[in-house]
Each structure stands twice: as C-alpha cells, then as structure tokens.
Motif scaffolding. Structure first.
Motif, PDB file in Angstrom:
ATOM      1  N   UNK A   1       0.825  -1.207   0.000  1.00  0.00           N
ATOM      2  CA  UNK A   1       0.000   0.000   0.000  1.00  0.00           C
ATOM      3  C   UNK A   1       0.859   1.256   0.000  1.00  0.00           C
ATOM      4  N   UNK A   2       1.955   1.234   0.779  1.00  0.00           N
ATOM      5  CA  UNK A   2       2.851   2.383   0.810  1.00  0.00           C
ATOM      6  C   UNK A   2       3.514   2.595  -0.550  1.00  0.00           C
ATOM      7  N   UNK A   3       3.938   1.498  -1.167  1.00  0.00           N
ATOM      8  CA  UNK A   3       4.537   1.605  -2.495  1.00  0.00           C
ATOM      9  C   UNK A   3       3.538   2.112  -3.519  1.00  0.00           C
ATOM     10  N   UNK A   4       2.293   1.640  -3.415  1.00  0.00           N
ATOM     11  CA  UNK A   4       1.252   2.081  -4.343  1.00  0.00           C
ATOM     12  C   UNK A   4       0.953   3.567  -4.164  1.00  0.00           C
ATOM     13  N   UNK A   5       0.828   4.010  -2.912  1.00  0.00           N
ATOM     14  CA  UNK A   5       0.577   5.430  -2.661  1.00  0.00           C
ATOM     15  C   UNK A   5       1.736   6.289  -3.120  1.00  0.00           C
ATOM     16  N   UNK A   6       2.967   5.813  -2.908  1.00  0.00           N
ATOM     17  CA  UNK A   6       4.128   6.574  -3.358  1.00  0.00           C
ATOM     18  C   UNK A   6       4.164   6.667  -4.881  1.00  0.00           C
ATOM     19  N   UNK A   7       3.824   5.572  -5.564  1.00  0.00           N
ATOM     20  CA  UNK A   7       3.798   5.610  -7.033  1.00  0.00           C
ATOM     21  C   UNK A   7       2.712   6.552  -7.538  1.00  0.00           C
ATOM     22  N   UNK A   8       1.557   6.571  -6.827  1.00  0.00           N
ATOM     23  CA  UNK A   8       0.492   7.503  -7.222  1.00  0.00           C
ATOM     24  C   UNK A   8       0.940   8.942  -7.041  1.00  0.00           C
ATOM     25  N   UNK A   9       1.600   9.219  -5.903  1.00  0.00           N
ATOM     26  CA  UNK A   9       2.087  10.585  -5.678  1.00  0.00           C
ATOM     27  C   UNK A   9       3.112  10.985  -6.731  1.00  0.00           C
ATOM     28  N   UNK A  10       4.026  10.083  -7.069  1.00  0.00           N
ATOM     29  CA  UNK A  10       5.014  10.388  -8.098  1.00  0.00           C
ATOM     30  C   UNK A  10       4.356  10.620  -9.451  1.00  0.00           C
ATOM     31  N   UNK A  11       3.337   9.805  -9.769  1.00  0.00           N
ATOM     32  CA  UNK A  11       2.646   9.986 -11.035  1.00  0.00           C
ATOM     33  C   UNK A  11       1.900  11.312 -11.070  1.00  0.00           C
ATOM     34  N   UNK A  12       1.250  11.652  -9.955  1.00  0.00           N
ATOM     35  CA  UNK A  12       0.563  12.945  -9.886  1.00  0.00           C
ATOM     36  C   UNK A  12       1.543  14.102  -9.992  1.00  0.00           C
ATOM     37  N   UNK A  13       2.711  13.949  -9.357  1.00  0.00           N
ATOM     38  CA  UNK A  13       3.722  15.003  -9.450  1.00  0.00           C
ATOM     39  C   UNK A  13       4.219  15.157 -10.885  1.00  0.00           C
TER      40      UNK A  13
END
Length: 298
Positions: free
Chosen positions: A232-244
């Motif tokens: 879940x942490x990896x998924x949220x981090x990937x989402x944040x990076x994609x949004x950035x």
C-alpha cells in the motif's frame, strides 16, 4: 526461496492437525503412567501351581502343616498396570485378563476437585483445537482474499494459543494428582514403581505442535500485514510520483504556451512599430519642390 502465504497456511494446518490427533489419542487411552504393583501371591491350588504360595496344608490331612520359607519379595507378585485420565487397568493375577477401575474413584478426596478441573481443561483444549483447525482450513480455502484471510488468521491464532495454555495446565494438574494418588491412594493400587507412558508423551507432543501452529499462524498474520502495508505504501508513493509528474508536465506545457504567446505578441508589435507609412502621389504639391538647382542654391 520465499515462503508464500499458502505454504505458511499449510504448515499451520498440518501442525494443528497433529496436535488435535495427539490430544484425542492421549485423552482416550490409558497409558499416561505405567509401572508395576506388588501384590501377595495367591494360594496354590490344582489349577494354579506356579507363582503362588503353598501354605503346606495337605488336602488329605488338614491338620498337617508344612511351612513356606519364602520371604521378602518372593512372597509377592509384580503385576503390570497402566493409568490414563479416566481409568486405571492392571493385570489379573488369577487369569490373563485385565481389571480396570475409574481413576476418579482412586484419587484422594482432596484431589478430586483438581482432577475434575484437569478433565474439563483437557476437553476445552480439544474443543479449542477443533475451532482453530476449522478457522485455519477456512483461511486456506479463502487464501485469495487478503482481508478475510487476516481476520481468520487472527482468530485462529487466538484460539490456538488459548488451547495450548489450557492443555499445559491440564497436563500439569493431572501429573500432580497422579503423584498424590501414588502416595495416598488405595493400598491395593499403589504402584511399586512407575514411569510416564506413551500417552503422556503424546499429550506433550500435542502441546508442542499446538504452540508451533500458533506461532506459525501469528507469523503468517504479521508477515501478511507487513507485506500489505508495504504494498500500500509503495502504491501510494507511485500515485504521488505519477501525480507530481502529471502536474509538472501540465505546468510545463502552460509555461511553454505562455512564453510562445508572449513571443508572438512581441513580434507583432515590433513589426507594427518598424513598418514605414507610404504617402500617395496625388497628395504631393509639386510647387513646393525647387524648380532648379540654382534657385535652390540662391
């Protein structure tokens, strides 16, 4: 090789199954304690001519007495016995059969309460093992659903740990009751020597497998939670990076568009300011132009 969640569940189910099998086997068998009992030799007869005492009474002359010189342990027989939670069985000195008595009746009155508590604990131990085994089987069937698997793992671990604690208490209490019964039990039952039997070993093997199953289940639960949180942490981090990245691309495009628009506006203004104004020929007054170079010079 990385151990999968299904393999851990299979290991827990196997350990719980062995714990349940050993506990039921120990509960219904009568070999918790085994040993020998010393009993007086019976009187010799026509049917029994060995392992007996001939008191020397002649059947033809009852008044004639012949003394027996057997002394010490020669005057006794050593018969085998085995005792469980429910019954105690010993050899019949008159034939090859066995005599069984209720161990509850043999226990001293001061120890009957502890013996009943031990029996109840043993039954609860088996019941909780059955519940834990059922939950582990459900977890094995629903292994694809992570959330349901975590819930089943948690409940199975709790029931298995509780059953292990009850089993340990039951085994210890029965051992204490038996030792007191050896000293204060009926004289015709008290053992001459004794030791623990294979049923007692199976009971403690059941406890060992039960605790192993509980530890394996808790380990599976903890590892699954850690893996789930990490994913879940990896998924949220990937989402944040994609949004950035999307936000950066959006602002970059807007900036480039603004710059290009500004350049176009500036270029058009420059062209307008640098363009010359043309005067039509009809509007020119030729009289204003000097007629000759001389006049212009004068």
């Amino acid at each position: 090789m990385k151990t999968t969640r299904k393999c851990r569940s299979l290991l827990s189910v196997s350990l719980n199954f062995f714990a349940l099998f050993f506990s039921i086997t120990a509960f219904i068998t009568t070999y918790w304690c085994v040993g020998t009992q010393r009993v007086p030799k019976p009187k010799c007869s026509k049917l029994r001519t060995h392992q007996c005492i001939d008191y020397g009474v002649n059947e033809t002359d009852p008044n004639k007495v012949v003394y027996s010189w057997e002394t010490g342990d020669d005057r006794f027989l050593f018969r085998q016995f085995h005792t469980g939670i429910w019954f105690s069985c010993e050899e019949n000195i008159h034939d090859e059969s066995e005599m069984c008595r209720s161990f509850i009746d043999l226990a001293p009155a001061s120890e009957k309460g502890m013996l009943w508590l031990s029996l109840v604990s043993e039954m609860l131990y088996i019941v909780l093992l059955v519940v834990g085994f059922s939950l582990m089987c459900l977890d094995l069937v629903h292994s694809r659903n992570v959330i349901d698997g975590l819930k089943l793992n948690a409940f199975a671990a709790v029931f298995t740990v509780l059953s292990g604690l009850l089993g340990m208490v039951a085994h210890v209490m029965y051992t204490q009751v038996f030792q007191v019964t050896v000293s204060l039990g009926p004289p015709d039952w008290r053992p001459y020597n004794w030791d623990y039997g294979w049923s007692f070993c199976m009971a403690w093997a059941s406890f060992t497998c039960c605790m192993g199953a509980s530890v394996t289940t808790l380990n599976s639960y903890t590892k699954t939670v850690i893996e789930f949180r990490h994913k879940r942490k990896t998924f949220e981090q990937s989402i944040r990076e994609e949004q950035a990245r999307e936000a950066f691309g959006y602002f970059r495009e807007r900036s480039l568009h603004s710059i290009s628009k500004s350049v176009e506006v500036y270029s058009s203004q420059t062209l307008k300011s640098g363009r010359k104004t043309l005067i039509p020929a009809d509007s020119l007054d030729l009289s204003d132009i000097p007629t000759s170079l001389g006049e212009e010079q004068c």
